[in-house]
Design a protein around this motif. Structure first.
Motif, mmCIF file in Angstrom:
data_model
loop_
_atom_site.group_PDB
_atom_site.id
_atom_site.type_symbol
_atom_site.label_atom_id
_atom_site.label_comp_id
_atom_site.label_asym_id
_atom_site.label_seq_id
_atom_site.Cartn_x
_atom_site.Cartn_y
_atom_site.Cartn_z
ATOM 1 N N LYS A 2 -9.152 -9.116 -1.757
ATOM 2 C CA LYS A 2 -8.719 -7.848 -1.182
ATOM 3 C C LYS A 2 -8.637 -7.991 0.338
ATOM 4 C CE LYS A 2 -9.888 -2.920 -0.819
ATOM 5 N NZ LYS A 2 -10.855 -1.855 -1.195
ATOM 6 N N VAL A 3 -7.476 -7.641 0.890
ATOM 7 C CA VAL A 3 -7.263 -7.689 2.336
ATOM 8 C C VAL A 3 -7.037 -6.269 2.842
ATOM 9 C CG1 VAL A 3 -5.838 -8.582 4.211
ATOM 10 C CG2 VAL A 3 -6.230 -9.996 2.174
ATOM 11 N N GLU A 21 -1.026 -5.834 -5.707
ATOM 12 C CA GLU A 21 -0.749 -4.410 -5.538
ATOM 13 C C GLU A 21 -1.229 -3.978 -4.162
ATOM 14 O OE1 GLU A 21 -4.445 -5.177 -7.866
ATOM 15 O OE2 GLU A 21 -2.383 -5.277 -8.592
ATOM 16 N N HIS A 22 -0.776 -2.800 -3.738
ATOM 17 C CA HIS A 22 -1.192 -2.264 -2.442
ATOM 18 C C HIS A 22 -1.372 -0.764 -2.560
ATOM 19 C CE1 HIS A 22 2.834 -0.559 -1.721
ATOM 20 N NE2 HIS A 22 3.319 -1.711 -2.174
ATOM 21 N N ASN A 23 -2.102 -0.181 -1.623
ATOM 22 C CA ASN A 23 -2.273 1.268 -1.645
ATOM 23 C C ASN A 23 -1.039 1.948 -1.051
ATOM 24 O OD1 ASN A 23 -2.618 0.699 1.067
ATOM 25 N ND2 ASN A 23 -4.541 1.797 1.291
ATOM 26 N N GLU A 24 -1.032 3.256 -1.075
ATOM 27 C CA GLU A 24 0.170 4.008 -0.708
ATOM 28 C C GLU A 24 0.579 3.804 0.741
ATOM 29 O OE1 GLU A 24 1.871 8.628 -0.940
ATOM 30 O OE2 GLU A 24 -0.144 8.132 -1.676
ATOM 31 N N ASN A 25 -0.386 3.649 1.646
ATOM 32 C CA ASN A 25 -0.030 3.552 3.063
ATOM 33 C C ASN A 25 -0.070 2.116 3.598
ATOM 34 O OD1 ASN A 25 -2.779 3.243 3.048
ATOM 35 N ND2 ASN A 25 -3.174 4.670 4.742
ATOM 36 N N LEU A 33 2.842 -8.328 2.668
ATOM 37 C CA LEU A 33 3.126 -9.139 1.481
ATOM 38 C C LEU A 33 4.160 -10.215 1.795
ATOM 39 C CD1 LEU A 33 3.213 -6.416 -1.322
ATOM 40 C CD2 LEU A 33 1.408 -8.095 -0.893
ATOM 41 N N ASN A 34 5.171 -9.864 2.594
ATOM 42 C CA ASN A 34 6.166 -10.857 2.983
ATOM 43 C C ASN A 34 5.532 -11.950 3.834
ATOM 44 O OD1 ASN A 34 7.474 -8.106 2.616
ATOM 45 N ND2 ASN A 34 9.273 -9.433 2.582
ATOM 46 N N LYS A 35 4.610 -11.560 4.709
ATOM 47 C CA LYS A 35 3.936 -12.544 5.551
ATOM 48 C C LYS A 35 3.213 -13.589 4.710
ATOM 49 C CE LYS A 35 2.937 -9.874 9.767
ATOM 50 N NZ LYS A 35 1.836 -9.419 10.655
ATOM 51 N N GLU A 94 -4.238 -1.640 2.286
ATOM 52 C CA GLU A 94 -5.093 -2.420 1.390
ATOM 53 C C GLU A 94 -4.208 -3.195 0.408
ATOM 54 O OE1 GLU A 94 -7.816 0.188 -0.543
ATOM 55 O OE2 GLU A 94 -8.904 0.690 1.292
ATOM 56 N N PHE A 95 -4.467 -4.511 0.316
ATOM 57 C CA PHE A 95 -3.664 -5.386 -0.538
ATOM 58 C C PHE A 95 -4.609 -6.189 -1.430
ATOM 59 C CE2 PHE A 95 -1.511 -4.549 3.410
ATOM 60 C CZ PHE A 95 -0.209 -4.259 3.033
ATOM 61 N N THR A 96 -4.339 -6.180 -2.708
ATOM 62 C CA THR A 96 -5.181 -6.896 -3.662
ATOM 63 C C THR A 96 -4.347 -7.955 -4.372
ATOM 64 O OG1 THR A 96 -6.542 -4.925 -4.007
ATOM 65 C CG2 THR A 96 -6.720 -6.687 -5.638
ATOM 66 N N PHE A 97 -4.859 -9.189 -4.392
ATOM 67 C CA PHE A 97 -4.167 -10.315 -5.007
ATOM 68 C C PHE A 97 -4.987 -10.842 -6.179
ATOM 69 C CE2 PHE A 97 -3.151 -10.127 -0.508
ATOM 70 C CZ PHE A 97 -1.761 -10.180 -0.510
#
Length: 465
Positions: free
Chosen positions: A81-82, A19-23, A92-94, A26-29
């Motif tokens: 978390k990145v 998931e990621h935040n709105e902007n 996410l594509n990267k 922040e990306f959580t795997f």
């Protein structure tokens, strides 16, 4: 994650969810708790952190995938978390790119790998990685012989669906005819570099061929900052020379019509390319613009490029055609094909006036082309084309548009990438010439062969009927 069969959708692999935040900062795997490395040890968040930090700190070509990462942290054993320093809707594509494959940190460090800020100069594990497997994928390395073969075997510890084949051997064959002959005799099951003309000769029910568009392209590039071209390859001269090129004839000349024109250095079908119009030849306009620029008495250039055949395009043949096209407008081009090591040296030394090479996507997304081909400060092609005079090619507007695209998603992002594509075309530095069609050729009893934008050929999906 990996790229789905539609070459657009991301699918779970090592990460069971994300998931990621709105902007998009922040990306959580969430890792699959059943995932293990090839030695049977569990894949943990700390391995992801170590792998991403190493990729970033190696400062190699693929390090752009981790550009802007502010922090990479293990929340717990199976959560990562990145945080990035600016909105990045393509992150996410990267992470679906093969370069981001997660390594067993403990084993890699024992082999001499480093992930800290000294990695770029002190990491000594390249040779070790060419002999060892420390990943969690469906295959493990058995042997790698440069310019000969790569041999893989099934990873018996793989946590996903086991591959159908116990062993995969990838053999290097330089020419298309040899690959076709090996396919016909059954000495190979799949051939990946057969050109369309050779494919027509495969008249046997034992072989299946399919011709499809690819996301690869071959291009030439002007080097306005080279030692010989400064103050000569001005924006007006570059634009004029783009009108000298016979783009339709180039497709026929290089791939026998089995390819497509491409407008900007972003593959057809990627976000933002739908409304971009490919270039067209206009010799009289080229002559007129050159005369206005004071170049009606002629111009001499040296083209330095790799002596290679890529995606069925012989770069020598392509550059001979370009040489002929430029000659029509009074520009003399001397061709200098070289090995890749020599080509890299000449790019670094600023001794080439013109070059040619190719690009294949690392993942599905247009941002990678902005990062690589954009004429922004510090970019790869500003350093090459601008050499010691980056002001000859800089276009800072592209950096602004790229940032806006990364802060958006969906149609809004695509609109920004279209705007960026038009700027890349207006630079008249990177000029795509042909996007070759890809021939998928395989024995009739082989199933699951498909083209992937990120991974070329997904080996684990292939089986025998």
């Amino acid at each position: 994650m990996t790229l789905g069969a539609d070459n657009k959708t991301l699918e779970p692999k090592l990460a069971a969810s994300w998931e990621h935040n709105e902007n998009f900062t922040e990306f959580t795997f969430n890792l699959n708790p059943e995932a293990v490395f090839s030695d049977g040890s569990p894949v943990e968040a700390s391995d992801v952190v170590w792998t991403f930090e190493r990729l970033r700190n190696l400062k190699g070509s693929p390090s752009f995938l981790m550009d802007g990462t502010q922090s990479i942290e293990a929340v717990d054993a199976h959560t990562v978390k990145v945080t990035v320093d600016a909105p990045n809707s393509e992150f996410l594509n990267k992470v679906s790119a093969p370069y981001t494959g997660i390594l067993n940190a403990e084993a890699a460090m024992a082999g001499g790998a480093l992930a800290d800020e000294t990695a770029a100069t002190a990491d000594g594990a390249e040779g070790w990685f060419l002999e060892n497997s420390v990943g969690s994928g469906p295959f493990v390395l058995v042997n790698y012989a440069p310019e000969d073969e790569l041999r893989l075997s099934r990873n018996d510890s793989y946590y996903g669906t086991a591959p159908a084949f116990a062993e995969v051997v990838i053999t290097q064959m330089q020419d298309s005819v040899s690959q076709a002959q090996a396919l016909e005799t059954g000495s190979v099951d799949i051939a990946m570099q057969i050109d369309a003309d050779t494919a027509k000769s495969l008249d046997t029910p034992d072989v299946v061929t399919e011709i499809i568009p690819s996301f690869n392209f071959v291009y030439f590039a002007f080097m306005p900052g080279s030692t010989a071209m400064k103050d000569k390859l001005t924006p007006q001269v570059r634009e004029a020379l783009t009108y000298a090129v016979d783009y339709d004839g180039m497709i026929e000349f290089t791939v026998g019509g089995n390819g497509n024109k491409i407008a900007a250095p972003i593959p057809n079908g990627f976000p933002g390319t739908q409304n971009l119009e490919p270039r067209a030849q206009d010799v009289e306009k080229a002559k007129s613009m050159l005369a206005e620029a004071g170049m009606d008495s002629g111009l001499e250039m040296v083209a330095v490029y790799p002596n290679d055949n890529v995606y069925g395009v012989d770069l020598n043949v392509m550059m001979q055609k370009l040489q002929q096209d430029f000659a029509q407008v009074g520009v003399e081009v001397t061709l200098k094909p070289v090995t890749y090591p020599v080509w890299r040296e000449e790019m670094a030394a600023g001794t080439a006036d013109l070059t040619a090479v190719y690009y294949a996507p690392d993942y599905y997304g247009s941002g990678q082309y902005a990062a690589y081909f954009g004429m922004t400060e510090g970019s790869t092609w500003v350093s090459r084309a601008g050499y010691q005079s980056p002001e000859t090619v800089l276009n800072e507007k592209e950096g602004e548009i790229y940032a806006q695209a990364l802060a958006a998603s969906g149609e809004e992002a695509a609109a920004k990438y279209e705007e960026l594509g038009r700027e890349l075309m207006a630079d008249n530095v990177i000029i795509p010439l042909v996007s070759p069609n890809l021939v998928l050729a395989h024995r009739a009893d082989i199933d699951g062969v498909r083209y992937s934008a990120c991974c070329n050929l997904p080996l684990a999906e292939i089986s025998r009927k």
